[in-house]
Write a protein that holds these residues in place. Structure first.
Motif, mmCIF file in Angstrom:
data_model
loop_
_atom_site.group_PDB
_atom_site.id
_atom_site.type_symbol
_atom_site.label_atom_id
_atom_site.label_comp_id
_atom_site.label_asym_id
_atom_site.label_seq_id
_atom_site.Cartn_x
_atom_site.Cartn_y
_atom_site.Cartn_z
ATOM 1 N N ALA A 91 0.830 -1.216 0.000
ATOM 2 C CA ALA A 91 0.000 0.000 0.000
ATOM 3 C C ALA A 91 0.854 1.251 0.000
ATOM 4 C CB ALA A 91 -0.926 -0.009 1.206
ATOM 5 N N SER A 92 2.021 1.196 0.670
ATOM 6 C CA SER A 92 2.872 2.394 0.730
ATOM 7 C C SER A 92 3.392 2.758 -0.667
ATOM 8 C CB SER A 92 4.041 2.173 1.689
ATOM 9 O OG SER A 92 4.928 1.210 1.148
ATOM 10 N N GLN A 93 3.523 1.755 -1.545
ATOM 11 C CA GLN A 93 3.960 2.025 -2.927
ATOM 12 C C GLN A 93 2.831 2.679 -3.737
ATOM 13 O OE1 GLN A 93 7.159 1.376 -3.463
ATOM 14 N NE2 GLN A 93 7.242 0.413 -1.460
ATOM 15 N N ILE A 94 1.598 2.263 -3.451
ATOM 16 C CA ILE A 94 0.438 2.717 -4.242
ATOM 17 C C ILE A 94 -0.146 4.023 -3.687
ATOM 18 C CG2 ILE A 94 -1.904 2.014 -5.000
ATOM 19 C CD1 ILE A 94 0.165 0.271 -6.250
ATOM 20 N N ASN A 148 -12.288 3.065 -7.815
ATOM 21 C CA ASN A 148 -12.057 2.898 -6.365
ATOM 22 C C ASN A 148 -11.116 1.732 -6.025
ATOM 23 O OD1 ASN A 148 -15.292 3.822 -6.341
ATOM 24 N ND2 ASN A 148 -13.968 4.966 -4.986
ATOM 25 N N THR A 149 -10.272 1.320 -6.968
ATOM 26 C CA THR A 149 -9.374 0.190 -6.676
ATOM 27 C C THR A 149 -8.312 0.591 -5.649
ATOM 28 O OG1 THR A 149 -8.205 0.833 -8.678
ATOM 29 C CG2 THR A 149 -9.598 -1.078 -8.837
ATOM 30 N N ASN A 150 -7.815 1.827 -5.769
ATOM 31 C CA ASN A 150 -6.785 2.287 -4.829
ATOM 32 C C ASN A 150 -7.355 2.376 -3.419
ATOM 33 O OD1 ASN A 150 -4.292 3.160 -4.048
ATOM 34 N ND2 ASN A 150 -4.112 4.720 -5.612
ATOM 35 N N THR A 151 -8.635 2.758 -3.324
ATOM 36 C CA THR A 151 -9.312 2.842 -2.014
ATOM 37 C C THR A 151 -9.238 1.497 -1.294
ATOM 38 O OG1 THR A 151 -10.843 4.418 -3.003
ATOM 39 C CG2 THR A 151 -11.499 3.477 -0.896
ATOM 40 N N VAL A 152 -9.484 0.409 -2.044
ATOM 41 C CA VAL A 152 -9.485 -0.941 -1.445
ATOM 42 C C VAL A 152 -8.100 -1.264 -0.877
ATOM 43 C CG1 VAL A 152 -9.802 -3.405 -1.909
ATOM 44 C CG2 VAL A 152 -11.311 -1.754 -2.988
ATOM 45 N N VAL A 153 -7.034 -0.997 -1.655
ATOM 46 C CA VAL A 153 -5.665 -1.328 -1.215
ATOM 47 C C VAL A 153 -5.300 -0.523 0.033
ATOM 48 C CG1 VAL A 153 -3.232 -1.352 -1.859
ATOM 49 C CG2 VAL A 153 -4.951 -1.819 -3.575
ATOM 50 N N ILE A 154 -5.530 0.807 -0.031
ATOM 51 C CA ILE A 154 -5.114 1.685 1.082
ATOM 52 C C ILE A 154 -5.904 1.362 2.343
ATOM 53 C CG2 ILE A 154 -5.066 4.087 1.876
ATOM 54 C CD1 ILE A 154 -4.532 4.865 -1.073
ATOM 55 N N LEU A 155 -7.221 1.157 2.198
ATOM 56 C CA LEU A 155 -8.060 0.888 3.380
ATOM 57 C C LEU A 155 -7.705 -0.468 3.999
ATOM 58 C CD1 LEU A 155 -10.333 1.753 5.238
ATOM 59 C CD2 LEU A 155 -11.995 0.904 3.593
ATOM 60 N N ALA A 156 -7.545 -1.498 3.171
ATOM 61 C CA ALA A 156 -7.214 -2.839 3.695
ATOM 62 C C ALA A 156 -5.869 -2.809 4.422
ATOM 63 C CB ALA A 156 -7.181 -3.853 2.556
ATOM 64 N N ALA A 157 -4.872 -2.151 3.837
ATOM 65 C CA ALA A 157 -3.544 -2.089 4.459
ATOM 66 C C ALA A 157 -3.571 -1.269 5.748
ATOM 67 C CB ALA A 157 -2.542 -1.494 3.476
ATOM 68 N N SER A 158 -4.374 -0.194 5.749
ATOM 69 C CA SER A 158 -4.493 0.635 6.949
ATOM 70 C C SER A 158 -5.161 -0.151 8.090
ATOM 71 C CB SER A 158 -5.304 1.885 6.608
ATOM 72 O OG SER A 158 -5.403 2.704 7.734
ATOM 73 N N LEU A 159 -6.168 -0.940 7.740
ATOM 74 C CA LEU A 159 -6.831 -1.792 8.749
ATOM 75 C C LEU A 159 -5.817 -2.781 9.337
ATOM 76 C CD1 LEU A 159 -10.206 -2.590 6.912
ATOM 77 C CD2 LEU A 159 -9.972 -1.271 9.015
ATOM 78 N N LEU A 160 -4.983 -3.347 8.480
ATOM 79 C CA LEU A 160 -3.979 -4.317 8.959
ATOM 80 C C LEU A 160 -2.913 -3.645 9.824
ATOM 81 C CD1 LEU A 160 -3.562 -6.423 5.695
ATOM 82 C CD2 LEU A 160 -4.551 -7.216 7.837
ATOM 83 N N ILE A 206 -13.151 -1.536 16.669
ATOM 84 C CA ILE A 206 -14.111 -0.641 15.997
ATOM 85 C C ILE A 206 -13.528 0.768 15.907
ATOM 86 C CG2 ILE A 206 -16.403 0.430 16.192
ATOM 87 C CD1 ILE A 206 -17.331 -2.279 17.488
ATOM 88 N N LYS A 207 -12.885 1.216 16.996
ATOM 89 C CA LYS A 207 -12.265 2.556 16.977
ATOM 90 C C LYS A 207 -11.114 2.612 15.969
ATOM 91 C CE LYS A 207 -13.252 4.017 21.706
ATOM 92 N NZ LYS A 207 -12.620 4.315 22.990
ATOM 93 N N LYS A 208 -10.356 1.525 15.901
ATOM 94 C CA LYS A 208 -9.246 1.485 14.932
ATOM 95 C C LYS A 208 -9.777 1.502 13.496
ATOM 96 C CE LYS A 208 -5.465 1.294 17.480
ATOM 97 N NZ LYS A 208 -4.535 2.427 17.497
ATOM 98 N N PHE A 209 -10.939 0.890 13.284
ATOM 99 C CA PHE A 209 -11.575 0.911 11.956
ATOM 100 C C PHE A 209 -11.891 2.361 11.563
ATOM 101 C CE2 PHE A 209 -15.018 0.664 8.903
ATOM 102 C CZ PHE A 209 -14.745 -0.466 8.155
ATOM 103 N N ALA A 210 -12.399 3.119 12.557
ATOM 104 C CA ALA A 210 -12.704 4.536 12.317
ATOM 105 C C ALA A 210 -11.427 5.304 11.955
ATOM 106 C CB ALA A 210 -13.357 5.136 13.560
ATOM 107 N N HIS A 211 -10.320 5.012 12.653
ATOM 108 C CA HIS A 211 -9.050 5.693 12.356
ATOM 109 C C HIS A 211 -8.524 5.307 10.971
ATOM 110 C CE1 HIS A 211 -8.247 6.119 16.958
ATOM 111 N NE2 HIS A 211 -9.187 6.927 16.510
ATOM 112 N N ALA A 212 -8.749 4.026 10.601
ATOM 113 C CA ALA A 212 -8.280 3.558 9.284
ATOM 114 C C ALA A 212 -8.989 4.305 8.157
ATOM 115 C CB ALA A 212 -8.507 2.050 9.154
#
Length: 548
Positions: free
Chosen positions: A39-42, A99-111, A438-444
Motif C-alpha cells: 500500500a505504501s507504494q500505491i 475505487n481500486t486504490n481505495t481498497v488497497v489503502i483501506l485494507a492495508a491501513s486496517l492491517l 471498531i475505533k481502529k476501523f474509524a481511524h483507518a
C-alpha cells in the motif's frame, strides 16, 4: 553405513526445501508487513494529485500511470497475503471499474492498526470480529449519507458533473474535456431503458499527435485504415457487409478444366469476368454505395467496384465487423451476393480522412442517438494516450454503475470523515474488547482523506483536525479543496463519489483484512522447477485476435 537421522516437525512429511511459518510473530506480522509495504507504494498515486508510476512489465511494455488496477496487474506480485488484497481490487475493478486504490489503502491501513492491537495483547480473531462489526455499521450508516440521486442520465450537463471526480483522480487538468467527451458518448448510446447500457458500445480510437484537448467524440465508428479502391467517400450510403473475402472463391471439390485452344481460354476468362461483373452490378442495383468485407478484395472485384462507384473497406477483426453491423443496422452475409434491402445498413457519411498522419475510415451517423459512439483520443505520446484511455474507461464504468444505482455521496474525503466520526462514537458504546477494533476501523477510514491531503502537499494533521471540527459542527459534506488548499462543501462544488463503489470498496477491504488476520500458519511447498517454457505474451485486447 551412516544412519539416517529422522526428521522432526513439519520436515517429516514435506519435501525438502518446503518453508513453514507459524504463530503471530512469524505468520500474521509477516503478512501485515507485506500488505502495508504494498500500500505504501500505491498510496502516493491516490487522489487528483497522485504521482504517476513508471512500470515496465515482463514483456518490457512501458506504463506511466497512477491507476492502481493497472499498476498491480502489471507488477505480478507473488506474496500470498498481498495477492488476497490484489484479488479484492480485481473484484472492485470488475464490479464498479473504479475505487481500486481505495481498497488497497483501506485494507492495508486496517492491517496496520490491527498490528498495534495485536502488540497490545488482543488476538487476531478478536480484531477481525471487531472489524466485521464496524464494517456492518459503516454499511448501515452509508445510505443516510447519500446527498443526491442521479435521475436524468440523458442530460449531458448533469452526467458531466457526476463523472468529473472519477476522471480527476486519473487526469487532473483534463477532467472537463474528458468528462464532456464521455458524457456525450454515453448519452448518445444509452438505450431508452438506461439499465441496459452496454460499456462495449463506447469505442476508443487512439491517434498520436496534437493534444488531449483536440480529442473528439462521434456517433459511429472509426477504423485506423484506408479504403481499398478509388472511391474515398460516400454520403447517405447503403452498406453491404460480408464476413468472407471479397474475391473469387475456390470450389470445395477439386476439378480439372481441359482447354484445347486459345478461343476456349479467352471464353473461360471472359465468363469469369462477366460473372464477377454480374455480382457487383446486382449489388450496385440494390443502391449499395459501400461494401465492407472481412478479407482481402480481389483485383477483379475491385475493378468493377470502382466502375460502379462503390467504396470498398476491409476490416480484419471479426469483433469490429460485429460492432459495425450493430452501428449501421446491417446483417453480415457469409457469401458474395446481392443482399435484400432490409439486410443492408445505412450511414449518413462514410469517408476516408486524415487525422494527424493516420488515414482513418469514418462511419458517421449524424443523428442524436446511435448504437455505438467512438471517442477519438489525441495526445503527444503513446503512454499519455493510454493513460487518458484508462480515465475514459473509468468514467464509462462510472456511468454504467449509475444506470444500476444512481445514488451519490459527497466526495473529496467528506464521506470517510463522517463515517469515521459516527463509527468512533458507535465504538465507544460497544461492550467488550471489540470496541478497540471498531475505533481502529474509524481511524483507518481517515487514511483516505489523509492521503488526498498528503499528495496535495497540505499539512495532514491540520487538515484532518479542521475536517473533524467542521463535521462535528454538522457540516457533513465538507471535504478537502486541493485547488485552494483549504476545506469546501463537496456537493456545492459537484464532487461526488459513487455510493455503489464506496460500499463495495469498504466491504472488500474489510473482508481482505479479516481473511489475512485469520491466517496463523504459512506452509509453502518446494517450488516446481523445469517443465515447459512459459508462453509468449497474450493479445492485449480481444480485438487483437485475428489481426492481420
Amino acid at each position: 553405513m551412516a544412519m539416517a537421522i529422522p526428521k522432526s516437525g513439519y520436515n517429516r512429511f514435506m519435501k525438502e526445501g518446503a518453508q513453514h511459518f507459524k504463530g503471530t510473530d512469524e505468520a500474521v506480522q509477516r503478512n501485515i508487513d507485506a500488505c502495508v509495504e504494498l500500500a505504501s507504494q500505491i498510496r502516493s498515486a491516490y487522489g487528483p494529485n497522485g504521482m504517476n508510476k513508471m512500470v515496465i512489465n515482463h514483456i518490457e511494455k512501458l506504463f506511466v500511470t497512477n491507476d492502481a488496477a493497472t499498476i498491480l496487474k502489471e507488477l505480478e506480485i507473488q506474496h500470498p497475503a498481498a495477492r488476497i488484497i490484489i484479488m479484492a481490487t480485481e473484484m472492485q475493478e470488475k464490479q464498479v471499474g473504479d475505487n481500486t486504490n481505495t481498497v488497497v489503502i483501506l485494507a492495508a491501513s486496517l492491517l496496520e492498526h490491527a498490528s498495534q492491537l495485536i502488540n497490545m495483547g488482543m488476538t487476531p480473531q478478536e480484531v477481525a470480529a471487531g472489524y466485521e462489526q464496524a464494517a456492518e455499521k459503516a454499511l448501515e450508516i452509508l445510505p443516510s449519507l447519500v446527498v443526491k440521486t442521479a435521475s436524468d442520465l440523458k442530460n449531458i450537463d448533469e452526467v458531466r458533473h457526476y463523472l468529473r471526480s472519477a476522471i480527476t483522480s486519473k487526469q487532473y487538468d483534463n477532467e472537463d474535456v474528458i468528462a464532456e467527451l464521455v458524457a456525450k458518448a454515453c448519452v448518445t448510446t444509452v438505450p431508452s431503458n438506461s439499465y441496459n447500457f452496454n460499456v462495449d458500445n463506447i469505442r476508443i480510437c487512439k491517434i498520436i499527435g496534437s493534444g488531449v484537448s483536440k480529442s473528439t467524440v462521434m456517433n459511429g465508428m472509426v477504423f485506423k485504415r484506408g479504403a481499398e479502391g478509388e472511391i474515398k467517400s460516400a454520403q447517405d450510403a447503403r452498406i453491404a457487409v460480408f464476413t468472407c473475402p471479397f474475391d473469387l472463391t475456390q470450389t470445395e471439390t477439386k476439378g480439372t478444366i481441359l482447354i484445347e485452344n486459345a478461343d476456349e481460354l479467352v471464353n473461360f476468362s471472359k465468363g469469369e469476368e462477366s460473372e464477377v461483373e454480374e455480382q457487383v452490378k446486382a449489388i450496385a442495383e440494390t443502391g449499395v454505395k459501400v461494401v465492407v468485407a472481412a478479407g482481402k478484395f480481389g483485383d477483379l472485384y475491385l475493378h468493377f467496384l470502382n466502375k460502379y462507384k462503390i467504396m470498398a473497406v476491409r476490416l480484419t477483426s471479426k469483433f469490429d465487423l460485429r460492432r459495425l453491423c450493430r452501428t449501421i443496422g446491417a446483417q453480415a452475409q457469409a457469401r458474395i451476393c446481392a443482399p435484400a434491402v432490409n439486410l443492408l445498413g445505412h450511414c449518413d457519411i462514410v469517408k476516408v480522412t486524415e487525422i494527424g498522419d493516420e488515414n482513418v475510415v469514418v462511419f458517421d451517423k449524424k443523428s442524436e442517438k446511435g448504437n455505438v459512439a467512438t471517442i477519438i483520443i489525441r495526445g503527444s505520446s503513446q503512454s499519455r494516450i493510454d493513460d487518458v484511455e484508462r480515465a475514459v474507461d473509468d468514467a464509462v464504468n462510472t456511468y454504467k454503475a449509475l444506470t444500476k444505482d444512481g445514488q451519490l455521496l459527497a466526495g473529496a474525503g467528506a464521506v470517510e470523515i463522517e463515517l469515521s466520526k459516527q463509527i468512533e462514537s458507535f465504538g465507544e458504546k460497544a461492550p467488550g474488547l471489540e470496541q478497540y477494533a471498531i475505533k481502529k476501523f474509524a481511524h483507518a477510514l481517515e487514511t483516505l482523506p489523509k492521503a488526498i491531503a498528503e499528495n496535495a502537499g497540505m499539512n495532514t494533521t491540520e487538515t484532518l483536525t479542521k475536517l473533524h471540527a467542521e463535521h462535528c459542527a454538522g457540516n457533513a459534506n465538507h471535504g478537502i479543496d486541493i485547488w485552494q488548499q483549504e476545506l469546501m462543501d463537496a456537493v456545492q462544488n459537484n464532487i461526488f463519489d459513487l455510493y455503489a463503489g464506496k460500499r463495495l470498496a469498504i466491504k472488500l477491504a474489510t473482508d481482505a483484512a479479516a481473511t489475512i488476520l485469520k491466517v496463523d500458519q504459512i506452509i509453502m511447498a518446494k517450488q516446481a522447477t523445469g517443465g515447459p517454457k512459459p508462453r509468449g505474451p497474450k493479445p492485449q485486447d480481444e480485438d487483437d485476435e485475428g489481426m492481420a
